[in-house]
Design a protein around this motif. Sequence first.
Motif, short mmCIF file in Angstrom:
data_model
loop_
_atom_site.label_atom_id
_atom_site.label_comp_id
_atom_site.label_asym_id
_atom_site.label_seq_id
_atom_site.Cartn_x
_atom_site.Cartn_y
_atom_site.Cartn_z
N GLU A 58 36.34 35.55 37.00
CA GLU A 58 36.41 36.11 38.36
C GLU A 58 36.63 37.61 38.31
OE1 GLU A 58 36.56 36.11 42.63
OE2 GLU A 58 35.61 34.89 41.10
N ARG A 59 37.46 38.07 37.39
CA ARG A 59 37.70 39.52 37.24
C ARG A 59 36.40 40.23 36.87
NH1 ARG A 59 38.66 41.89 32.50
NH2 ARG A 59 39.62 40.04 31.61
N ARG A 60 35.63 39.67 35.96
CA ARG A 60 34.35 40.28 35.58
C ARG A 60 33.41 40.35 36.78
NH1 ARG A 60 34.74 36.76 31.07
NH2 ARG A 60 35.62 37.86 29.30
N ASN A 114 28.87 48.35 31.66
CA ASN A 114 29.58 49.24 30.75
C ASN A 114 30.65 50.07 31.45
OD1 ASN A 114 27.94 48.52 28.47
ND2 ASN A 114 26.31 49.71 29.41
N VAL A 115 31.04 49.69 32.63
CA VAL A 115 32.01 50.47 33.39
C VAL A 115 33.42 50.26 32.83
CG1 VAL A 115 32.52 48.73 35.15
CG2 VAL A 115 32.69 51.15 35.71
N ARG A 116 34.17 51.33 32.86
CA ARG A 116 35.58 51.27 32.47
C ARG A 116 36.42 51.34 33.73
NH1 ARG A 116 37.15 53.85 27.16
NH2 ARG A 116 38.97 54.09 28.42
N LEU A 117 37.58 50.74 33.69
CA LEU A 117 38.44 50.72 34.86
C LEU A 117 38.78 52.14 35.32
CD1 LEU A 117 39.96 48.94 36.88
CD2 LEU A 117 41.92 49.05 35.36
N VAL A 118 38.95 53.04 34.37
CA VAL A 118 39.29 54.43 34.70
C VAL A 118 38.20 55.05 35.58
CG1 VAL A 118 39.70 56.73 33.72
CG2 VAL A 118 40.62 54.71 32.59
N LEU A 172 40.53 41.90 43.24
CA LEU A 172 40.63 42.26 41.84
C LEU A 172 42.10 42.43 41.45
CD1 LEU A 172 39.40 43.02 39.11
CD2 LEU A 172 39.17 45.37 39.96
N LEU A 173 42.86 43.07 42.29
CA LEU A 173 44.28 43.25 42.03
C LEU A 173 44.99 41.90 41.96
CD1 LEU A 173 46.67 45.15 41.63
CD2 LEU A 173 46.89 45.27 44.10
N GLU A 174 44.65 40.99 42.89
CA GLU A 174 45.23 39.66 42.88
C GLU A 174 44.90 38.93 41.59
OE1 GLU A 174 43.86 37.52 46.30
OE2 GLU A 174 44.79 38.92 47.71
N ILE A 175 43.65 39.04 41.15
CA ILE A 175 43.21 38.38 39.92
C ILE A 175 43.98 38.93 38.72
CG2 ILE A 175 41.25 38.16 38.30
CD1 ILE A 175 41.08 36.26 40.69
N LEU A 176 44.11 40.25 38.65
CA LEU A 176 44.85 40.85 37.54
C LEU A 176 46.31 40.40 37.54
CD1 LEU A 176 43.41 44.48 37.54
CD2 LEU A 176 43.03 42.71 35.81
N GLU A 177 46.91 40.32 38.71
CA GLU A 177 48.30 39.86 38.81
C GLU A 177 48.41 38.38 38.40
OE1 GLU A 177 49.20 41.01 42.84
OE2 GLU A 177 50.05 42.93 42.17
N GLN A 178 47.44 37.58 38.79
CA GLN A 178 47.44 36.17 38.39
C GLN A 178 47.25 36.03 36.88
OE1 GLN A 178 44.56 34.02 40.74
NE2 GLN A 178 45.59 34.52 42.66
#
Length: 167
Positions: free
Chosen positions: A61-63, A79-83, A8-14
Motif C-alpha cells: 500500500e505504501r508503494r 525511482n522517486v526518493r521520499l526527500v 501514506l502517513l497512516e501507512i507508515l505509522e502502521q
Amino acid sequence: MNNETERLLEILEQELEAYEELEGMILSERESLRHPDVEKIEEWLGVKAQIVTRIHRLEQERRRLTLAISSAQGLDGENVRLVEMLRNIPAPWAGRLKEVRERLLVKVERVNKENEWNRRYVGDLLAIVNGIVDSVRSAFAEPAVYGERGKLGGERVNGGEVFSQAV
C-alpha cells in the motif's frame, strides 16, 4: 494529494507499529528458545508470520501511495526518493512523514539485527543437535563395507550393543 499524503502517513505509522510488534515477538521468541517450550515456540512463529504478512500488505500500500503522490507531483514514481516528494508536500505533512520514516528506518534495522541474532542462535543449537544425533548414529551403525582407498571398513564404535553384558 492531501488525502493520499495523509494515507501514506497512516501507512507508515502502521508499519512502525507492526515492526514494534515484530520486535517484541522476536525478543519473546529468543526467550522461548532459551527455555524451550515447543508449543510456545510454534505459537510465536504463527503470530510472527501474521505480523510479517501484515507488514508486507502495508508495504504494498505504501508503494502504491508513493507512486500516486509522485505521479501527481510529476516525479518518476519508480525511482522517486521520499526527500524529493517532501519538497512538494506542505510543511506539517512533510515534517511528520520525515519523522515517521526515520523512526521506521531505526526500527527496521533493530528488528533485522534481533532476528539475525535469533537465526544464528537457532543455527548453533541445530548444529549441536545434529552433531549429537550423528554421533549416536555412528556409534550404532553397521560398519562400512569399504573404507578409504578400497580397504575393508572399520569396526563399529559400540558393535551395535546398547548395554554391555559384562556388567
